[in-house]
Design a protein around this motif. Sequence first.
Motif, mmCIF file in Angstrom:
data_model
loop_
_atom_site.group_PDB
_atom_site.id
_atom_site.type_symbol
_atom_site.label_atom_id
_atom_site.label_comp_id
_atom_site.label_asym_id
_atom_site.label_seq_id
_atom_site.Cartn_x
_atom_site.Cartn_y
_atom_site.Cartn_z
ATOM 1 N N UNK A 136 0.822 -1.074 -0.060
ATOM 2 C CA UNK A 136 -0.104 -0.004 -0.090
ATOM 3 C C UNK A 136 1.105 1.328 0.063
ATOM 4 N N UNK A 137 2.233 1.104 0.297
ATOM 5 C CA UNK A 137 3.266 2.462 0.133
ATOM 6 C C UNK A 137 3.785 2.313 -1.067
ATOM 7 N N UNK A 138 3.331 1.262 -2.112
ATOM 8 C CA UNK A 138 3.980 1.492 -3.450
ATOM 9 C C UNK A 138 5.179 0.678 -3.514
ATOM 10 N N UNK A 139 4.706 -0.673 -3.215
ATOM 11 C CA UNK A 139 5.481 -1.936 -3.612
ATOM 12 C C UNK A 139 7.174 -1.869 -3.251
ATOM 13 N N UNK A 140 7.469 -1.757 -2.274
ATOM 14 C CA UNK A 140 8.717 -1.803 -1.801
ATOM 15 C C UNK A 140 9.051 -3.138 -1.321
ATOM 16 N N UNK A 141 10.369 -3.514 -1.355
ATOM 17 C CA UNK A 141 10.672 -5.012 -0.969
ATOM 18 C C UNK A 141 10.589 -5.071 0.488
ATOM 19 N N UNK A 142 10.299 -6.490 0.749
ATOM 20 C CA UNK A 142 10.178 -6.624 2.274
ATOM 21 C C UNK A 142 11.042 -8.002 2.699
ATOM 22 N N UNK A 143 11.009 -8.362 3.784
ATOM 23 C CA UNK A 143 11.865 -9.631 4.047
ATOM 24 C C UNK A 143 11.124 -10.648 3.445
ATOM 25 N N UNK A 144 9.880 -10.809 2.873
ATOM 26 C CA UNK A 144 9.245 -12.015 2.442
ATOM 27 C C UNK A 144 9.255 -12.061 0.708
ATOM 28 N N UNK A 145 9.688 -10.794 0.123
ATOM 29 C CA UNK A 145 9.697 -10.705 -1.112
ATOM 30 C C UNK A 145 10.727 -11.836 -1.799
ATOM 31 N N UNK A 146 10.329 -12.560 -2.675
ATOM 32 C CA UNK A 146 11.125 -13.487 -3.391
ATOM 33 C C UNK A 146 12.072 -13.053 -4.000
ATOM 34 N N UNK A 147 13.327 -14.031 -4.055
ATOM 35 C CA UNK A 147 14.515 -13.832 -4.594
ATOM 36 C C UNK A 147 14.200 -13.227 -6.405
ATOM 37 N N UNK A 148 14.575 -12.299 -6.821
ATOM 38 C CA UNK A 148 14.618 -12.024 -8.149
ATOM 39 C C UNK A 148 13.287 -10.940 -8.501
ATOM 40 N N UNK A 149 12.481 -10.857 -7.499
ATOM 41 C CA UNK A 149 11.345 -10.065 -7.906
ATOM 42 C C UNK A 149 11.806 -8.607 -7.910
ATOM 43 N N UNK A 150 10.947 -8.036 -9.103
ATOM 44 C CA UNK A 150 11.438 -6.481 -9.073
ATOM 45 C C UNK A 150 10.265 -5.836 -8.299
ATOM 46 N N UNK A 151 10.817 -4.865 -7.442
ATOM 47 C CA UNK A 151 10.000 -3.952 -6.725
ATOM 48 C C UNK A 151 10.403 -2.631 -6.956
ATOM 49 N N UNK A 153 11.983 -0.717 -4.865
ATOM 50 C CA UNK A 153 13.366 -0.480 -4.450
ATOM 51 C C UNK A 153 14.314 -1.387 -5.103
ATOM 52 N N UNK A 154 13.976 -2.315 -5.535
ATOM 53 C CA UNK A 154 14.884 -3.361 -6.242
ATOM 54 C C UNK A 154 14.464 -3.339 -7.895
ATOM 55 N N UNK A 155 14.856 -2.157 -8.417
ATOM 56 C CA UNK A 155 14.049 -1.931 -9.585
ATOM 57 C C UNK A 155 14.803 -2.363 -11.110
ATOM 58 N N UNK A 156 15.996 -3.074 -10.795
ATOM 59 C CA UNK A 156 16.854 -3.292 -11.826
ATOM 60 C C UNK A 156 16.951 -4.879 -11.999
ATOM 61 N N UNK A 157 17.717 -5.308 -11.032
ATOM 62 C CA UNK A 157 18.096 -6.813 -11.105
ATOM 63 C C UNK A 157 17.204 -7.709 -10.267
ATOM 64 N N UNK A 158 16.172 -6.970 -9.629
ATOM 65 C CA UNK A 158 15.314 -7.877 -8.612
ATOM 66 C C UNK A 158 15.988 -7.723 -7.292
ATOM 67 N N UNK A 159 15.080 -8.489 -6.251
ATOM 68 C CA UNK A 159 15.584 -8.659 -5.130
ATOM 69 C C UNK A 159 16.777 -9.497 -5.144
ATOM 70 N N UNK A 160 17.853 -9.361 -4.192
ATOM 71 C CA UNK A 160 19.084 -10.251 -4.607
ATOM 72 C C UNK A 160 19.056 -11.422 -3.489
ATOM 73 N N UNK A 161 18.339 -11.237 -2.276
ATOM 74 C CA UNK A 161 18.313 -11.944 -1.190
ATOM 75 C C UNK A 161 17.167 -13.051 -1.203
#
Lengths: 297, 103
Positions: A136-151, A153-161
């Motif tokens: 609801x704040x505009x799709x920022x990564x969280x602790x449960x965002x899966x690896x590789x997902x674009x948000x 705050x992870x706009x280019x290569x997706x979440x690394x962790x």
Amino acid sequence: MNPKTDILSLPEEELVHPGSRACSGCGLSIVYRIALKALGKDSILVVPPSCLTVLQGLYPIASTKLPSLNVTFASTAAAATGVLAALKVLKREHTTVAAWAGDGGTADIGIQALSGACERGEDFIFICYDNEAYMNTGVQRSGTTPQGALTTTTPFSGKLQVSKDVPAIMAAHGVEYIATASASYPLDLFDKVSKAKGFQGVKYLHVHTPCPSGWGFEPQDTVKIGRLAVETGLYDLYEIEHAKRKLTGPSKRLLKKERLPITEYFKTQSRFKGLSKSQMAKIQKQVDEKWEAYANS
Amino acid sequence: MTKVKKFEHIVTSHGEPGPGDGGRTGSWRVLRPVIDLDRCIPAKRNKMACFTCWLFCPDGVITRTIPPQINLEYCKGCGICAAECPAKAILMIEESHFITEEE
């Protein structure tokens, strides 16, 4: 064991008013509607800032028919503890208290209060609806965002962790009942919430909740995508009852059935468009290994 | 010592339950769900059966009746009902089509 609920035995009364501010095709709306039927009228909700605050109603109209307390982000489980204490003084111990937070309010910001409540053995149900980012704040990564997902705050290569396994963290606390559910299997969710009411201490439910606007798919596909996550074996439905884990319903059937390739799930959402073939192969391998372990246990 | 006020006198910011927190959300709709009663399982068999649309509707605007009714004042037009209907009995028709008809 209780007989499984079917569509005709599911309570007909709605505890949510229509016309909420939730997006069209919101997975949380399905979860909320069904879980409230299971919690029943004699319940109090405790909700931190999340999409659910928006869904439940801002001001002056509330779309929920249950009493609900809006609390600060980090304090969900602590506030639920306070509600329980108040109910004890009022001799209303029959009332169910349900703390209901998003993945951020559970895995990231709310985890210390939740961990404390588990250790103290407070008697409430904690429901985490996992839409895998701060939606609801505009799709920022969280602790449960899966690896590789674009948000955003992870706009280019997706979440690394790799994402946090919150049910496993809860299992380490030794709570009596933990279950995972999905918005795409509402009857399974209903049964699990109903079952949770029968246990002592913190009961934890982790609900996979597809989000059309955050994950990048058309609103009519919400249920389809949640189902694909289960059928590809990426997200498993299970219960941990007194430290014993058993797969339930559709995930249990997957043990004997061929799983769909995970690419079927990834290609439906724009958040995974940055994943390379080698990354996907790596994730597929992890999923295969996980299921091999399930089959051998 | 300050006197503790009675609960009724404490000002809280609370919402009253009611429909339409987000306004008449039917106006969000681009496609309108229309049930084809010749295909709809409960309508065709005149029996309490199926109701998959009722189960999955995120906003609870479909009734578990024969035939199912859709509350168009609040239906957001997501189309989950049409996507999940096992008999493919729900068609999503462009809203503009209805505007010309009503006029």
